[in-house]
Write a protein that holds these residues in place. Structure first.
Motif, short mmCIF file in Angstrom:
data_model
loop_
_atom_site.label_atom_id
_atom_site.label_comp_id
_atom_site.label_asym_id
_atom_site.label_seq_id
_atom_site.Cartn_x
_atom_site.Cartn_y
_atom_site.Cartn_z
N ALA A 228 0.84 -1.20 0.00
CA ALA A 228 0.00 0.00 0.00
C ALA A 228 0.87 1.25 0.00
N VAL A 229 0.27 2.36 -0.43
CA VAL A 229 0.95 3.65 -0.47
C VAL A 229 0.03 4.73 0.09
N THR A 230 0.58 5.56 0.96
CA THR A 230 -0.13 6.75 1.45
C THR A 230 0.75 7.96 1.16
N ALA A 349 0.09 5.40 -7.41
CA ALA A 349 -0.69 5.17 -6.20
C ALA A 349 -0.58 6.35 -5.25
N GLY A 350 0.61 6.95 -5.18
CA GLY A 350 0.80 8.12 -4.34
C GLY A 350 -0.02 9.30 -4.83
N ARG A 351 -0.09 9.46 -6.13
CA ARG A 351 -0.89 10.55 -6.70
C ARG A 351 -2.36 10.38 -6.34
N GLU A 352 -2.84 9.14 -6.42
CA GLU A 352 -4.24 8.86 -6.06
C GLU A 352 -4.48 9.11 -4.58
N SER A 353 -3.53 8.68 -3.75
CA SER A 353 -3.67 8.87 -2.30
C SER A 353 -3.69 10.35 -1.94
N ALA A 354 -2.79 11.13 -2.54
CA ALA A 354 -2.74 12.56 -2.25
C ALA A 354 -4.02 13.26 -2.69
N LYS A 355 -4.61 12.77 -3.76
CA LYS A 355 -5.84 13.38 -4.28
C LYS A 355 -7.06 13.03 -3.42
N LYS A 358 -6.67 9.15 1.00
CA LYS A 358 -6.82 7.78 1.50
C LYS A 358 -5.58 6.93 1.22
N ARG A 359 -5.39 5.91 2.04
CA ARG A 359 -4.37 4.90 1.82
C ARG A 359 -4.79 4.06 0.62
N VAL A 360 -3.87 3.85 -0.31
CA VAL A 360 -4.18 3.13 -1.55
C VAL A 360 -3.54 1.73 -1.51
#
Length: 368
Positions: A228-230, A349-355, A358-360
């Protein structure tokens, strides 16, 4: 008359023949794009012993003139059409200095022609582009390699030997990387233009410097995909970077290990360093050549100057030339497609988490 002079002369010719046999043919290379500032380092570098640059592609006349004048490059070597350049010069490899977004197009033109591609970091702006590049690499049997400055750091090579190969730190539990500088504020305008474009760069500091940590942590952990990535992205200087982040933090989860990447265009000083924590010790790279290591609890860290990396692993030109000649295998390396696909997956995944905040979770099965 003594026969000795003739024997000496014969031996000299024999050694000359051996020397000529060992002299390697230079790799024919084209430079694709010149809007990436790292092209200056390439053109200043002593590459003539390994590479024969047979042409340059750049569509911006002002950029062509700048580099033609600066490095006294024959104007006939410049092409404004990439396909024509590749078809007329028939290179073995292309070294790509375009925006990250344009890496895909370079590989799309090179791969079907059997031309290997070396792109400046990161590999791609997103997974869709990275997967297409991997597909082309496999279909046409060509290398798609990613060049990162830290790959050639001898301190990092020693860190890998000590922490991974020899396990001197014990089980690795955490890797923390810090990458960046005060911002791309003194770079050429054509470089700044795309670096601060969320489409052409895939982000700001999160892409420009986050990729170093994603690449190195992936390598240190045996090219293992994370769970996972946050991530948190910020823009501390909106007046300078109105469209992209200038500070990013990634928390990358693995079984029993945590990776943390701090990337910024807002550091006080430039830095590219990695701290590796194990159950038995800590190693911290300081810069390209130095690291410190602490094994015993009550002792201070010991500062060490790392030895040179063996050839061809200490120089990008020598390394990529050896890979293209088939002398060494790039599989699993910091430059490899295998590694940089995972790094791109972490970045996305980090881009999605930052947007989303949430933890991805990454899919169990790799998309490549």
């Amino acid at each position: 008359m003594s026969i000795r002079p003739f024997i000496i002369l014969l031996l000299a010719f024999c050694f000359l023949d051996v020397g000529l046999a060992e002299e390697k043919e230079r790799v024919r290379v084209v430079v694709v794009g010149m809007t990436h500032g790292h092209v200056n380092g390439f053109l200043r570098r002593e590459y003539q012993d390994q590479l024969e640059v047979v042409g340059f592609y750049e569509s911006k006349p002002r950029v062509v003139k700048k580099y033609s004048d600066r490095y006294d490059i024959d104007s006939e070597l410049f092409y404004s059409d990439l396909e024509v350049l590749l078809d007329e010069t028939k290179p073995q490899a292309a070294w790509v200095f375009t925006s990250t977004f344009e890496h895909l197009r370079a590989v799309e033109e090179c791969a079907p022609r059997g031309v290997h591609a070396i792109v400046e970091k990161p590999l791609a702006v997103d997974m869709e582009s990275a997967l297409r590049m991997a597909e082309l690499s496999k279909a046409h049997g060509v290398h798609v390699l990613t060049n990162l400055e830290t790959t050639w750091y001898r301190s990092l090579g020693e860190a890998y030997r000590i922490a991974v190969e020899e396990e001197q730190l014990g089980k690795i539990t955490k890797i923390v990387g810090h990458f960046g500088h005060a911002g791309p504020i003194r770079v050429p305008p054509e470089f700044f233009e795309w670096l601060t474009d969320p489409v052409l760069n895939g982000g700001g500091a999160s892409a420009d410097f986050g990729c170093y940590g994603e690449n190195i942590i992936t390598w240190m952990l045996g090219n293992q995909r994370p769970l996972a990535v946050t991530a948190v992205f910020q823009t501390n200087k909106p007046e300078t970077y109105p469209k992209v982040d200038d500070t990013a933090t990634y928390v990358i989860e693995y079984p029993g290990v945590k990776g943390i990447v701090q990337a910024s265009w807002d550091w006080t000083f430039p830095r590219k360093d990695v701290h590796i924590y194990g159950r038995s010790g800590i190693l911290r790279t300081i810069d390209a050549t130095r690291y410190d290591i602490r094994i015993k609890r009550r002792e201070d860290p010991i500062l060490v100057e790392a030895p040179d990396l063996p050839e061809p692993y200490g120089r990008s030109v020598a390394y990529y030339s050896a890979v293209i000649r088939g002398e060494i295998d790039a599989a699993g390396s910091l430059s490899s497609l295998e590694n940089n696909l995972i790094a791109t997956e972490i970045m996305e995944a980090g881009r999605e988490s930052a947007k989303t905040g949430k933890r991805v979770l990454l899919p169990v099965e790799a998309p490549y």
